[in-house]
Design a protein around this motif. Structure first.
Motif, PDB file in Angstrom:
ATOM      1  N   ILE A   1       6.766   1.434   5.219  1.00 45.55           N
ATOM      2  CA  ILE A   1       5.982   0.304   4.719  1.00 45.55           C
ATOM      3  C   ILE A   1       6.712  -0.372   3.555  1.00 45.55           C
ATOM      4  O   ILE A   1       6.817  -1.603   3.498  1.00 45.55           O
ATOM      5  CB  ILE A   1       4.578   0.767   4.279  1.00 45.55           C
ATOM      6  CG1 ILE A   1       3.762   1.207   5.505  1.00 45.55           C
ATOM      7  CG2 ILE A   1       3.846  -0.338   3.527  1.00 45.55           C
ATOM      8  CD1 ILE A   1       2.455   1.890   5.152  1.00 45.55           C
TER       9      ILE A   1
ATOM     10  N   MET B   1      -5.180   1.063   9.049  1.00 48.86           N
ATOM     11  CA  MET B   1      -4.945   0.118   7.955  1.00 48.86           C
ATOM     12  C   MET B   1      -4.240  -1.130   8.473  1.00 48.86           C
ATOM     13  O   MET B   1      -3.413  -1.068   9.381  1.00 48.86           O
ATOM     14  CB  MET B   1      -4.088   0.776   6.869  1.00 48.86           C
ATOM     15  CG  MET B   1      -3.759  -0.125   5.688  1.00 48.86           C
ATOM     16  SD  MET B   1      -2.800   0.748   4.397  1.00 48.86           S
ATOM     17  CE  MET B   1      -1.234   0.977   5.259  1.00 48.86           C
ATOM     18  N   GLU B   2      -4.578  -2.269   7.875  1.00 48.61           N
ATOM     19  CA  GLU B   2      -3.939  -3.541   8.187  1.00 48.61           C
ATOM     20  C   GLU B   2      -3.170  -4.018   6.954  1.00 48.61           C
ATOM     21  O   GLU B   2      -3.697  -4.003   5.835  1.00 48.61           O
ATOM     22  CB  GLU B   2      -4.986  -4.584   8.576  1.00 48.61           C
ATOM     23  CG  GLU B   2      -4.423  -5.973   8.861  1.00 48.61           C
ATOM     24  CD  GLU B   2      -5.519  -6.983   9.171  1.00 48.61           C
ATOM     25  OE1 GLU B   2      -5.194  -8.051   9.718  1.00 48.61           O
ATOM     26  OE2 GLU B   2      -6.699  -6.707   8.854  1.00 48.61           O
ATOM     27  N   VAL B   3      -1.920  -4.443   7.158  1.00 50.89           N
ATOM     28  CA  VAL B   3      -1.111  -5.020   6.085  1.00 50.89           C
ATOM     29  C   VAL B   3      -0.832  -6.481   6.447  1.00 50.89           C
ATOM     30  O   VAL B   3      -0.358  -6.774   7.551  1.00 50.89           O
ATOM     31  CB  VAL B   3       0.211  -4.264   5.887  1.00 50.89           C
ATOM     32  CG1 VAL B   3       1.038  -4.910   4.780  1.00 50.89           C
ATOM     33  CG2 VAL B   3      -0.058  -2.791   5.549  1.00 50.89           C
TER      34      VAL B   3
ATOM     35  N   HIS C   1      -3.457  -5.626   1.750  1.00 50.21           N
ATOM     36  CA  HIS C   1      -3.798  -4.667   2.805  1.00 50.21           C
ATOM     37  C   HIS C   1      -5.282  -4.348   2.756  1.00 50.21           C
ATOM     38  O   HIS C   1      -5.958  -4.596   1.756  1.00 50.21           O
ATOM     39  CB  HIS C   1      -2.980  -3.375   2.652  1.00 50.21           C
ATOM     40  CG  HIS C   1      -3.350  -2.573   1.435  1.00 50.21           C
ATOM     41  ND1 HIS C   1      -2.870  -2.856   0.172  1.00 50.21           N
ATOM     42  CD2 HIS C   1      -4.158  -1.484   1.282  1.00 50.21           C
ATOM     43  CE1 HIS C   1      -3.363  -1.988  -0.704  1.00 50.21           C
ATOM     44  NE2 HIS C   1      -4.149  -1.154  -0.048  1.00 50.21           N
TER      45      HIS C   1
ATOM     46  N   PRO D   1       0.807  -1.224   0.000  1.00 50.48           N
ATOM     47  CA  PRO D   1       0.000   0.000   0.000  1.00 50.48           C
ATOM     48  C   PRO D   1       0.839   1.273   0.000  1.00 50.48           C
ATOM     49  O   PRO D   1       1.969   1.291   0.491  1.00 50.48           O
ATOM     50  CB  PRO D   1      -0.797  -0.112   1.307  1.00 50.48           C
ATOM     51  CG  PRO D   1       0.079  -0.926   2.198  1.00 50.48           C
ATOM     52  CD  PRO D   1       0.762  -1.922   1.292  1.00 50.48           C
TER      53      PRO D   1
END
Length: 200
Positions: A31, A82-84, A69, A13
């Motif tokens: 990230i 947000m979740e990755v 994500h 993301p």
């Protein structure tokens, strides 16, 4: 991207829309850097596994690294969440690596903590509610390991969505593998405590 012994499905993301563009650039770099490390580590392990299988006379089965994500709360609200998910499928049972990004979307952005969300005594509040939910699930026949539940950690994974804080545990941590990553929804009053809205 694919080769003889591995394939890559990377959807890394890039956050956009934060008010603090300098912080946005910084967190995006972090990230991407983590994704690069995970990719390099995966390729090294995949190559080693393929070499070992060849030496033993076994066929090489391709393995896969997937990065996906999910945005939980979008910029425009006080919090971006947000979740990755990084999932290395190496031929056995996988254990996805979960990373959560919960960011105060102000002129000066910073990572939001559970203490800022729930205020003083947050550990006791959350542990009490999660323990209650675990008991309810055990009563329903869901295989949770109550003896492995010791309360939330200092690095506890969570995200914010639709007026709730969702506490997330790793696969196998407190329940049977088929349960996946256990989640516990905790109502939140929307108030950011302590220094959440102050310049950092």
């Amino acid at each position: 991207m694919a080769c003889m012994f591995y394939s890559l499905n990377l959807n890394v993301p890039v956050i956009s829309g934060l008010k603090d563009t300098a912080y946005q650039q910084k967190i995006n770099a972090e990230i991407q850097a983590k994704a690069n490390r995970d990719k390099a580590d995966f390729i090294q392990k995949a190559k080693q596994q393929a070499d070992d299988l060849r030496k033993r006379g076994f066929p090489v089965i391709p393995v896969t690294l997937t990065i996906t994500h999910e945005v939980k709360s979008k910029p425009g609200d006080d919090i971006f969440s947000m979740e990755v998910i990084t999932d290395a499928q190496m031929g056995g049972t996988s254990k996805p690596d979960l990373d959560f990004y919960n960011i105060y979307n102000g002129e000066t952005a910073h990572v939001i903590t559970l203490q800022e969300l729930f205020g003083p005594g947050y550990r006791e509040k959350l542990n009490r509610e999660i323990g209650k939910q675990i008991d309810e699930r055990i009563a329903q026949g869901i295989p949770y390991f109550k003896d492995q539940w010791h309360g939330i950690s200092d690095t506890q994974g969570f995200y914010v969505q639709d007026g709730e804080v969702v506490i997330v545990f790793d696969k196998y941590a407190i329940a049977a593998g088929y349960v996946g990553q256990p989640e516990f929804k905790i109502p939140w009053d929307g108030v950011l405590h302590e220094k959440a809205k102050l310049p950092q």
